[in-house]
Scaffold this motif. Sequence first.
Motif, PDB file in Angstrom:
ATOM      1  N   ASP A  88       0.825  -1.216   0.000  1.00 56.79           N
ATOM      2  CA  ASP A  88       0.000   0.000   0.000  1.00 56.79           C
ATOM      3  C   ASP A  88       0.854   1.259   0.000  1.00 56.79           C
ATOM      4  N   ASP A  89       1.964   1.218   0.740  1.00 52.92           N
ATOM      5  CA  ASP A  89       2.857   2.382   0.785  1.00 52.92           C
ATOM      6  C   ASP A  89       3.549   2.593  -0.555  1.00 52.92           C
ATOM      7  N   LEU A  90       4.049   1.513  -1.154  1.00 53.48           N
ATOM      8  CA  LEU A  90       4.699   1.641  -2.459  1.00 53.48           C
ATOM      9  C   LEU A  90       3.716   2.188  -3.481  1.00 53.48           C
ATOM     10  N   GLN A  91       2.485   1.703  -3.475  1.00 53.97           N
ATOM     11  CA  GLN A  91       1.481   2.214  -4.399  1.00 53.97           C
ATOM     12  C   GLN A  91       1.218   3.693  -4.156  1.00 53.97           C
ATOM     13  N   ALA A  92       1.173   4.107  -2.908  1.00 54.93           N
ATOM     14  CA  ALA A  92       0.953   5.523  -2.594  1.00 54.93           C
ATOM     15  C   ALA A  92       2.107   6.374  -3.125  1.00 54.93           C
ATOM     16  N   TYR A  93       3.341   5.908  -2.976  1.00 55.37           N
ATOM     17  CA  TYR A  93       4.483   6.664  -3.485  1.00 55.37           C
ATOM     18  C   TYR A  93       4.492   6.701  -5.017  1.00 55.37           C
ATOM     19  N   LEU A  94       4.112   5.606  -5.658  1.00 59.60           N
ATOM     20  CA  LEU A  94       4.031   5.598  -7.120  1.00 59.60           C
ATOM     21  C   LEU A  94       2.930   6.536  -7.613  1.00 59.60           C
ATOM     22  N   ARG A  95       1.806   6.545  -6.909  1.00 62.45           N
ATOM     23  CA  ARG A  95       0.712   7.457  -7.254  1.00 62.45           C
ATOM     24  C   ARG A  95       1.176   8.911  -7.108  1.00 62.45           C
ATOM     25  N   GLU A  96       1.912   9.179  -6.039  1.00 60.67           N
ATOM     26  CA  GLU A  96       2.424  10.534  -5.809  1.00 60.67           C
ATOM     27  C   GLU A  96       3.459  10.911  -6.868  1.00 60.67           C
ATOM     28  N   ALA A  97       4.306   9.979  -7.275  1.00 60.34           N
ATOM     29  CA  ALA A  97       5.272  10.249  -8.342  1.00 60.34           C
ATOM     30  C   ALA A  97       4.543  10.635  -9.618  1.00 60.34           C
ATOM     31  N   HIS A  98       3.492   9.902  -9.933  1.00 68.52           N
ATOM     32  CA  HIS A  98       2.672  10.208 -11.107  1.00 68.52           C
ATOM     33  C   HIS A  98       2.085  11.612 -10.984  1.00 68.52           C
ATOM     34  N   ARG A  99       1.547  11.941  -9.812  1.00 67.90           N
ATOM     35  CA  ARG A  99       0.945  13.257  -9.587  1.00 67.90           C
ATOM     36  C   ARG A  99       1.984  14.374  -9.705  1.00 67.90           C
ATOM     37  N   LEU A 100       3.163  14.166  -9.154  1.00 71.46           N
ATOM     38  CA  LEU A 100       4.218  15.185  -9.233  1.00 71.46           C
ATOM     39  C   LEU A 100       4.609  15.482 -10.675  1.00 71.46           C
ATOM     40  N   VAL A 101       4.758  14.430 -11.475  1.00 74.34           N
ATOM     41  CA  VAL A 101       5.150  14.613 -12.874  1.00 74.34           C
ATOM     42  C   VAL A 101       3.994  15.195 -13.678  1.00 74.34           C
ATOM     43  N   LEU A 102       2.792  14.714 -13.443  1.00 75.29           N
ATOM     44  CA  LEU A 102       1.614  15.239 -14.125  1.00 75.29           C
ATOM     45  C   LEU A 102       1.459  16.741 -13.868  1.00 75.29           C
ATOM     46  N   ALA A 103       1.727  17.174 -12.651  1.00 75.55           N
ATOM     47  CA  ALA A 103       1.586  18.591 -12.286  1.00 75.55           C
ATOM     48  C   ALA A 103       2.554  19.489 -13.043  1.00 75.55           C
ATOM     49  N   LYS A 104       3.656  18.927 -13.548  1.00 75.29           N
ATOM     50  CA  LYS A 104       4.645  19.726 -14.286  1.00 75.29           C
ATOM     51  C   LYS A 104       4.298  19.860 -15.773  1.00 75.29           C
ATOM     52  N   LEU A 105       3.295  19.116 -16.223  1.00 72.25           N
ATOM     53  CA  LEU A 105       2.883  19.207 -17.627  1.00 72.25           C
ATOM     54  C   LEU A 105       2.087  20.488 -17.847  1.00 72.25           C
ATOM     55  N   THR A 106       1.914  20.849 -19.098  1.00 68.75           N
ATOM     56  CA  THR A 106       1.111  22.032 -19.397  1.00 68.75           C
ATOM     57  C   THR A 106      -0.339  21.787 -19.006  1.00 68.75           C
ATOM     58  N   ARG A 107      -1.057  22.848 -18.804  1.00 71.18           N
ATOM     59  CA  ARG A 107      -2.471  22.749 -18.442  1.00 71.18           C
ATOM     60  C   ARG A 107      -3.239  21.951 -19.499  1.00 71.18           C
ATOM     61  N   ALA A 108      -2.933  22.212 -20.762  1.00 70.65           N
ATOM     62  CA  ALA A 108      -3.622  21.504 -21.850  1.00 70.65           C
ATOM     63  C   ALA A 108      -3.310  20.006 -21.825  1.00 70.65           C
ATOM     64  N   ALA A 109      -2.056  19.662 -21.593  1.00 74.51           N
ATOM     65  CA  ALA A 109      -1.673  18.250 -21.539  1.00 74.51           C
ATOM     66  C   ALA A 109      -2.345  17.561 -20.354  1.00 74.51           C
ATOM     67  N   ARG A 110      -2.379  18.227 -19.209  1.00 71.21           N
ATOM     68  CA  ARG A 110      -3.053  17.639 -18.034  1.00 71.21           C
ATOM     69  C   ARG A 110      -4.527  17.424 -18.316  1.00 71.21           C
ATOM     70  N   ALA A 111      -5.168  18.420 -18.915  1.00 70.94           N
ATOM     71  CA  ALA A 111      -6.603  18.313 -19.206  1.00 70.94           C
ATOM     72  C   ALA A 111      -6.873  17.147 -20.165  1.00 70.94           C
ATOM     73  N   GLU A 112      -6.014  16.969 -21.156  1.00 70.27           N
ATOM     74  CA  GLU A 112      -6.194  15.872 -22.114  1.00 70.27           C
ATOM     75  C   GLU A 112      -6.046  14.524 -21.403  1.00 70.27           C
ATOM     76  N   ILE A 113      -5.034  14.394 -20.554  1.00 67.33           N
ATOM     77  CA  ILE A 113      -4.787  13.145 -19.847  1.00 67.33           C
ATOM     78  C   ILE A 113      -5.899  12.820 -18.874  1.00 67.33           C
ATOM     79  N   LEU A 114      -6.366  13.825 -18.156  1.00 70.50           N
ATOM     80  CA  LEU A 114      -7.384  13.624 -17.136  1.00 70.50           C
ATOM     81  C   LEU A 114      -8.811  13.694 -17.684  1.00 70.50           C
ATOM     82  N   GLY A 115      -8.939  14.042 -18.978  1.00 73.89           N
ATOM     83  CA  GLY A 115     -10.252  14.108 -19.593  1.00 73.89           C
ATOM     84  C   GLY A 115     -11.102  15.262 -19.114  1.00 73.89           C
ATOM     85  N   THR A 116     -10.440  16.345 -18.704  1.00 72.61           N
ATOM     86  CA  THR A 116     -11.169  17.504 -18.208  1.00 72.61           C
ATOM     87  C   THR A 116     -11.162  18.666 -19.189  1.00 72.61           C
ATOM     88  N   GLY A 117     -10.644  18.432 -20.370  1.00 75.89           N
ATOM     89  CA  GLY A 117     -10.502  19.520 -21.326  1.00 75.89           C
ATOM     90  C   GLY A 117     -11.503  19.542 -22.335  1.00 75.89           C
TER      91      GLY A 117
END
Length: 117
Positions: A88-117
């Motif tokens: 569970d801890d490893l999964q939480a850290y992997l999820r956080e790694a994904h979130r950290l990298v996703l947050a550095k993408l452009t707003r448009a790229a994040r919206a496309e990935i998350l389906g919010t655009g």
Amino acid sequence: MTPASVEEFCLALPGAALSVQWGGAHVFKVGGKIFAILAGMSRGAPEAWFKASEFSYILLVEQPGIRPAPYLARAKWVAAALDALPPDDLQAYLREAHRLVLAKLTRAARAEILGTG
């Protein structure tokens, strides 16, 4: 966790993709940027390498079975034996790694990935 379960978990994260690079390492990316790596499988010592927050990095590298990731430590990446953390801890850290990298993408790229655009 097993290498297969780490791979399955990482690929279930939004927009995650897998490429095999650098002599067989499984490299997980979001928006073309790396957030985790499964390394060491060819030598029988699989590790999950992942991006960590500054605070998590300081805590994690003090734990047995976890070390600064070669070549990536300056960017706050750790290399963890697959049994160094509870699943569970490893999964939480992997999820956080994904979130950290996703947050550095452009707003448009994040919206496309998350389906919010």
